[in-house]
Design a protein around this motif. Structure first.
Motif, short mmCIF file in Angstrom:
data_model
loop_
_atom_site.label_atom_id
_atom_site.label_comp_id
_atom_site.label_asym_id
_atom_site.label_seq_id
_atom_site.Cartn_x
_atom_site.Cartn_y
_atom_site.Cartn_z
N TRP A 27 24.47 -27.13 -27.62
CA TRP A 27 23.88 -26.17 -27.15
C TRP A 27 22.89 -25.54 -27.98
O TRP A 27 23.40 -25.17 -28.88
N HIS A 28 21.78 -25.57 -27.53
CA HIS A 28 20.76 -24.64 -28.35
C HIS A 28 20.56 -23.22 -27.56
O HIS A 28 20.14 -23.08 -26.59
N THR A 29 20.84 -22.38 -28.35
CA THR A 29 20.71 -21.11 -27.91
C THR A 29 19.28 -20.54 -28.66
O THR A 29 18.77 -21.27 -29.08
N ALA A 30 18.94 -19.07 -28.34
CA ALA A 30 17.91 -18.76 -28.91
C ALA A 30 17.78 -18.63 -30.25
O ALA A 30 16.29 -18.85 -30.89
N GLU A 32 20.31 -20.46 -32.62
CA GLU A 32 21.08 -21.61 -33.22
C GLU A 32 21.47 -22.60 -32.27
O GLU A 32 21.42 -22.34 -31.29
N THR A 33 22.10 -23.56 -33.05
CA THR A 33 22.62 -24.47 -32.35
C THR A 33 24.28 -24.60 -32.52
O THR A 33 24.50 -24.50 -33.73
N LEU A 34 24.76 -24.79 -31.40
CA LEU A 34 26.19 -24.68 -31.33
C LEU A 34 27.03 -25.99 -30.70
O LEU A 34 26.49 -26.56 -29.96
N VAL A 35 28.14 -26.34 -31.21
CA VAL A 35 28.88 -27.12 -30.26
C VAL A 35 29.69 -26.21 -29.40
O VAL A 35 30.63 -25.51 -29.46
N PHE A 36 29.50 -26.60 -27.82
CA PHE A 36 30.08 -25.90 -26.86
C PHE A 36 31.43 -26.62 -26.40
O PHE A 36 30.94 -27.99 -26.15
N ASP A 37 32.48 -26.07 -26.17
CA ASP A 37 33.81 -26.78 -25.42
C ASP A 37 33.84 -26.24 -24.12
O ASP A 37 34.08 -25.34 -23.66
N ARG A 38 33.21 -27.27 -23.25
CA ARG A 38 33.50 -27.21 -21.68
C ARG A 38 34.86 -26.65 -21.45
O ARG A 38 34.96 -26.11 -20.23
N GLU A 39 35.98 -27.43 -22.05
CA GLU A 39 37.19 -27.13 -21.51
C GLU A 39 37.42 -25.54 -21.69
O GLU A 39 38.36 -25.10 -20.73
N THR A 40 37.25 -25.24 -22.74
CA THR A 40 37.87 -23.70 -23.24
C THR A 40 36.57 -22.57 -22.68
O THR A 40 36.87 -21.65 -22.89
N VAL A 55 27.65 -33.10 -38.41
CA VAL A 55 28.61 -33.05 -37.42
C VAL A 55 27.77 -33.44 -36.15
O VAL A 55 27.81 -34.22 -35.29
N LEU A 56 26.80 -32.64 -35.92
CA LEU A 56 25.46 -32.65 -34.88
C LEU A 56 24.89 -33.92 -35.12
O LEU A 56 24.82 -34.59 -33.99
N ARG A 57 24.77 -34.80 -36.42
CA ARG A 57 24.04 -35.88 -36.39
C ARG A 57 24.77 -36.98 -35.80
O ARG A 57 24.35 -37.66 -34.85
N ARG A 58 26.22 -36.99 -35.96
CA ARG A 58 27.03 -37.94 -35.65
C ARG A 58 27.33 -37.84 -34.02
O ARG A 58 27.29 -38.63 -33.11
N MET A 59 27.62 -36.42 -33.57
CA MET A 59 27.56 -36.34 -31.99
C MET A 59 26.23 -36.96 -31.56
O MET A 59 26.49 -37.63 -30.32
N TYR A 70 23.08 -22.65 -20.56
CA TYR A 70 24.28 -22.33 -20.88
C TYR A 70 25.13 -23.32 -20.17
O TYR A 70 25.12 -23.73 -18.85
N PRO A 71 25.84 -24.14 -20.91
CA PRO A 71 26.79 -25.33 -20.50
C PRO A 71 27.98 -25.19 -19.70
O PRO A 71 28.76 -25.88 -19.35
N GLY A 72 28.39 -23.91 -19.89
CA GLY A 72 29.71 -23.53 -19.38
C GLY A 72 29.78 -22.97 -17.99
O GLY A 72 28.83 -22.85 -17.13
#
Length: 76
Positions: A27-30, A32-40, A55-59, A70-72
């Motif tokens: 998830w690219h916010t205004a 920063e770049t975050l890893v977002f967990d859709r389950e939680t 981590v982001l490269r491998r993802m 917003y992915p949630g």
């Protein structure tokens, strides 16, 4: 295997879990770049920020989706 490689591998569930492949979103916010967990329904704790680029490269290499929106679910 280096200590940094071992630390990055501790996040392998973010890109290797085929059963919940789309649980995680980049998830690219205004600001920063975050890893977002859709389950939680919140950003995932990626711990050591120095590992985040790898981590982001491998993802990305594994095909994890990315979004600027917003992915949630709506927060209640």
């Amino acid at each position: 295997m280096s200590r940094k490689t071992m630390a990055v591998e501790s996040y392998a569930h973010l890109w290797d879990d085929g059963t919940s492949r789309y649980r995680w979103v980049i998830w690219h916010t205004a600001g920063e770049t975050l890893v977002f967990d859709r389950e939680t329904n919140c950003p995932a704790d990626t711990g050591d920020e120095s590992l985040l680029p790898e981590v982001l490269r491998r993802m990305r290499e594994a095909g994890v989706p990315e979004t600027d929106d917003y992915p949630g679910r709506p927060c209640g």
